[in-house]
Design a protein around this motif. Structure first.
Motif, PDB file in Angstrom:
ATOM      1  N   SER A  58      40.545  -0.664 163.732  1.00  0.00           N
ATOM      2  CA  SER A  58      40.560  -0.011 162.422  1.00  0.00           C
ATOM      3  C   SER A  58      39.927  -0.888 161.350  1.00  0.00           C
ATOM      4  CB  SER A  58      41.998   0.345 162.034  1.00  0.00           C
ATOM      5  OG  SER A  58      42.803  -0.812 162.005  1.00  0.00           O
ATOM      6  N   PHE A  93      36.143  11.049 165.912  1.00  0.00           N
ATOM      7  CA  PHE A  93      37.397  11.586 165.357  1.00  0.00           C
ATOM      8  C   PHE A  93      37.699  11.042 163.970  1.00  0.00           C
ATOM      9  CE2 PHE A  93      39.541   8.279 168.121  1.00  0.00           C
ATOM     10  CZ  PHE A  93      40.133   7.542 167.123  1.00  0.00           C
TER      11      PHE A  93
ATOM     12  N   ASP B 412      40.952   2.319 175.401  1.00  0.00           N
ATOM     13  CA  ASP B 412      41.847   3.147 174.579  1.00  0.00           C
ATOM     14  C   ASP B 412      43.231   2.509 174.468  1.00  0.00           C
ATOM     15  OD1 ASP B 412      39.812   4.898 174.265  1.00  0.00           O
ATOM     16  OD2 ASP B 412      40.637   6.488 175.526  1.00  0.00           O
ATOM     17  N   LEU B 415      43.141  -0.677 172.319  1.00  0.00           N
ATOM     18  CA  LEU B 415      43.018  -0.362 170.892  1.00  0.00           C
ATOM     19  C   LEU B 415      44.345   0.127 170.328  1.00  0.00           C
ATOM     20  CD1 LEU B 415      39.523   1.319 170.483  1.00  0.00           C
ATOM     21  CD2 LEU B 415      40.403  -0.619 169.172  1.00  0.00           C
ATOM     22  N   GLU B 419      46.315  -1.878 167.509  1.00  0.00           N
ATOM     23  CA  GLU B 419      46.583  -1.239 166.216  1.00  0.00           C
ATOM     24  C   GLU B 419      48.084  -1.118 165.973  1.00  0.00           C
ATOM     25  OE1 GLU B 419      44.572  -0.587 163.927  1.00  0.00           O
ATOM     26  OE2 GLU B 419      42.641  -0.730 164.937  1.00  0.00           O
ATOM     27  N   ARG B 481      44.071   3.639 158.841  1.00  0.00           N
ATOM     28  CA  ARG B 481      43.113   4.049 159.864  1.00  0.00           C
ATOM     29  C   ARG B 481      43.641   3.735 161.267  1.00  0.00           C
ATOM     30  NH1 ARG B 481      38.238   5.780 159.283  1.00  0.00           N
ATOM     31  NH2 ARG B 481      37.852   4.914 157.230  1.00  0.00           N
ATOM     32  N   GLY B 482      44.457   2.673 161.388  1.00  0.00           N
ATOM     33  CA  GLY B 482      45.024   2.328 162.688  1.00  0.00           C
ATOM     34  C   GLY B 482      45.863   3.456 163.251  1.00  0.00           C
ATOM     35  N   ILE B 484      45.609   6.602 162.494  1.00  0.00           N
ATOM     36  CA  ILE B 484      44.709   7.715 162.835  1.00  0.00           C
ATOM     37  C   ILE B 484      44.054   7.468 164.187  1.00  0.00           C
ATOM     38  CG2 ILE B 484      42.581   8.892 162.135  1.00  0.00           C
ATOM     39  CD1 ILE B 484      43.394   8.209 159.204  1.00  0.00           C
ATOM     40  N   MET B 485      43.673   6.217 164.428  1.00  0.00           N
ATOM     41  CA  MET B 485      43.064   5.893 165.723  1.00  0.00           C
ATOM     42  C   MET B 485      44.046   6.128 166.861  1.00  0.00           C
ATOM     43  SD  MET B 485      40.839   2.506 164.851  1.00  0.00           S
ATOM     44  CE  MET B 485      40.147   2.387 166.488  1.00  0.00           C
ATOM     45  N   ASN B 488      44.548   9.781 167.637  1.00  0.00           N
ATOM     46  CA  ASN B 488      43.422  10.465 168.269  1.00  0.00           C
ATOM     47  C   ASN B 488      43.038   9.915 169.643  1.00  0.00           C
ATOM     48  OD1 ASN B 488      42.076  12.557 166.308  1.00  0.00           O
ATOM     49  ND2 ASN B 488      42.864  10.893 165.047  1.00  0.00           N
ATOM     50  N   LEU B 489      43.391   8.674 169.892  1.00  0.00           N
ATOM     51  CA  LEU B 489      43.056   8.103 171.200  1.00  0.00           C
ATOM     52  C   LEU B 489      44.088   8.471 172.259  1.00  0.00           C
ATOM     53  CD1 LEU B 489      41.917   4.501 170.148  1.00  0.00           C
ATOM     54  CD2 LEU B 489      40.483   6.297 171.131  1.00  0.00           C
TER      55      LEU B 489
END
Lengths: 110, 512
Positions: A58, A93, B412, B415, B419, B481-482, B484-485, B488-489
């Motif tokens: 991020s 995304f 994935d 991450l 995060e 943003r973490g 959100i990642m 979605n991952l």
């Protein structure tokens, strides 16, 4: 951080090659390297080559977003070379792909 | 005066009959029994008929017609590496001597030889043969003990059907780590895992002896505390007297009652057993360490718990040690060991100690826990500075536990873990060192997915992730943003406990 900074690939393009992952651990160095790469000169396209980046977290995305914003403010665009599926998926995304062109290793849009 | 060399028969080979007679006489005077051959062919014949074990050493001239002595001795050693050989050479043949030594000849004697030189060379050669044969015998015995241990372990595990998975590996051929399952009737069993100090045949003997004592006590109706108390007293009073610890026993026992669906656990000196729930989230069964039996009078308290969807896992310190040296989670190593015990042969680092690992399913009948725990670690804020090392630890652990995990799944998962942990350390832990962030990873074979849980003991905070995600995408907002990642991952992304607990599922793709 080692990088290929400020190498003109066309008359109005600048490319910066990421030497590895862009994460919390490298964000400062990447920001500084991108700053140097885009300082001075006239360019309308900044290409960020992410082929060596296995992970973009991020904080790494925030660095990229910051560059996209700055480029937008001066009427320029950013192209991201991202051949890895995982990186492309993240760019999708988070909709970063709507603010920057994403291409594969051969320069083809993805 | 002739010595007693009745166990040592010698074969002397020379095409010169005078040399043969001299050697024969000289060595018989020393008490050896001697066979003579006047060619390599005759020597080969004698050995073929009588076998190499009939001889304690072979003394052969080098220069003989048809086949030289070095060729003969090399042949004999290829048949029986324990058989010592001596080459007789002309004085000054240094290159030949060097070659002979390279090919495994034990020693040489210059011709013409002095009787003392022959006597000394033969004496040393015979002793070396005896040593080698004793070692070979010991190794054979160790292999037999190890085979018995493996056979018994397999039988013990089978007593509990699929509930118990055992994996063991002795550092030497046989070792001091062992497990037994004692059936007490009425669907009651005791699983008893022990790690005796040492990892050799003696340790194997001690281990089985102490297991036998426990078996007898349990058969007479003793409970776990009584068994452990007796073993502790036995070690303190009979082995570790006068302040010297000769023998100690790390042991963990679980008594389970399949009808009443209850379990009792006591651990003395093994790494703290862990219980993983249905999802595979793993936690230690006690925060307190414990000493092996045979050190002190005090014993830890036995822990009772009803059956619950989940697994009890325990292992000897050899597994912890190997995991640490590999830079992986012990849970991940345990998982792979249960699946593939021979993995220890493939690892870049060898185990320095015996290893035994057990996984006991404590679920009510007819159900099995979904998740196998792979990682369970807690961190405080300073861990943020080691995030890359922590990420590598996760990657190595996942690679070991699931060797065919596809790169996309790995990235994935890494991450999401990165995060999640950074988020918990930054927002959950704050600057309070007492607040911990915990990362859990489990593998669910049925759904072929990795289950991830990142939590912290902080206060958490609520916000609308859905709305934020849309705004972040439109306006390139950088905050959160973490999250959100991670959302979605993964699949089944959930935030609970006021924002301080995040769980997610990552479908596992495997490479062929």
């Amino acid at each position: 951080m080692n990088s290929t900074a400020g190498t003109p690939i066309a008359s109005k393009s600048v490319t910066w090659v990421s030497p590895g992952d862009i994460t919390t651990s490298t964000e400062s160095a990447v920001s500084a390297a991108l700053e140097r790469a885009t300082q001075g000169g006239h360019w309308d396209t900044l290409e960020i080559d992410l082929r060596a980046a296995r992970l973009v977290d991020s904080k790494g995305l925030n660095v990229i977003v910051s560059v996209i914003r700055k480029a937008g403010e001066r009427g320029c665009r950013v192209r991201l070379v991202a051949p890895q599926t995982s990186v492309r998926r993240i760019l999708a995304f988070t909709r970063i792909d709507r603010h920057a062109e994403v291409v594969d290793a051969g320069g083809r849009p993805v | 005066m002739p010595r007693d060399h009745s166990a040592g028969r010698l074969l002397v080979v020379d095409d010169d009959s005078a040399t043969l007679r001299i050697c024969d006489t000289l060595l018989r005077k020393e008490g050896y029994r001697v066979a003579v051959a006047c060619s390599a062919a005759e020597a080969r014949h004698i050995v073929a008929v009588e076998g190499t074990a009939a001889f304690a050493a072979v003394l052969s001239d080098f220069r003989m017609p048809t086949e030289d002595g070095l060729s003969l001795l090399s042949h004999l050693r290829s048949i029986d590496p324990s058989l010592s050989t001596i080459l007789m050479t002309a004085e000054g043949e240094k290159d030949l001597v060097a070659q002979a030594m390279r090919e495994g000849v034990n020693s040489y004697v210059d011709k013409p030889f002095a009787p003392k030189a022959v006597r000394d060379a033969v004496l040393a050669a015979v002793a070396a043969t005896h040593r080698q044969r004793q070692l070979r015998h010991d190794a054979s015995s160790a292999r037999a003990v190890a085979a018995t241990q493996r056979l018994l372990l397999g039988r013990e595990a089978a007593k509990l059907g699929g509930r118990l998975r055992l994996s063991s590996r002795a550092h030497a051929r046989a070792g001091g780590d062992f497990a037994s399952v004692f059936g007490l009737g009425d669907d009651r069993f005791v699983v008893f895992v022990t790690d005796v100090s040492g990892h050799d045949l003696r340790a194997a003997y001690h281990s089985v002896y102490l297991q036998g004592v426990a078996r007898g006590l349990l058969a007479e109706g003793a409970d776990l505390v009584q068994v452990f108390t007796h073993l502790n007293r036995l070690l303190l009073d009979e082995w570790n007297t006068r302040g010297r610890i000769e023998l100690s026993l790390a042991a963990c026992a679980v008594a389970i009652d399949l009808r009443a669906q209850t379990s009792q656990l006591i651990n003395c000196g093994l790494p703290c057993p862990r219980f993983s729930n249905n999802e595979g989230w793993s936690d230690v069964t006690s925060e307190n360490g414990s000493s092996p039996l045979g050190w002190f009078d005090e014993l830890p308290v036995m822990v009772s718990r009803p059956f619950a969807h989940g697994r009890l896992q325990f292992w000897s310190d050899g597994l912890d040690d190997l995991a640490e040296r590999l830079g992986v989670s012990p849970l991940a190593l345990n998982h792979r060991l249960q699946d593939e015990p021979s993995v220890l042969d493939l690892l870049p680092i060898s185990a320095a100690d015996d290893i035994i690992a057990a996984s006991l399913d404590l679920s009510p009948s007819g159900s099995s826990p979904a998740g196998f725990p792979l990682i369970a670690e807690s961190y405080s804020k300073p861990a943020r500075d080691r995030i890359d090392d922590i990420q590598r630890y996760y990657e190595h652990s996942l690679r070991l536990a699931l060797p065919t995990l596809a790169e996309t799944t790995m990235v994935d998962a890494l991450l999401c873990l990165r995060e999640g942990l950074l988020n918990a350390l930054d927002h959950g832990c704050g600057d309070d060192p007492a607040v911990l962030a915990t990362v859990q990873v489990a593998f669910a074979p049925a759904s072929q997915s990795l289950l991830l849980c990142i939590s912290d003991t902080g206060a958490g905070h609520q916000f609308d992730l859905g709305n934020h995600e849309v705004a972040a995408a439109c306006d390139l907002l950088t905050s959160h943003r973490g999250l959100i990642m991670m959302k979605n991952l993964s699949q089944n992304f959930t935030i609970t406990s006021g924002g301080s607990r995040v769980t997610m599922e990552i479908p596992v793709a495997l490479e062929s």
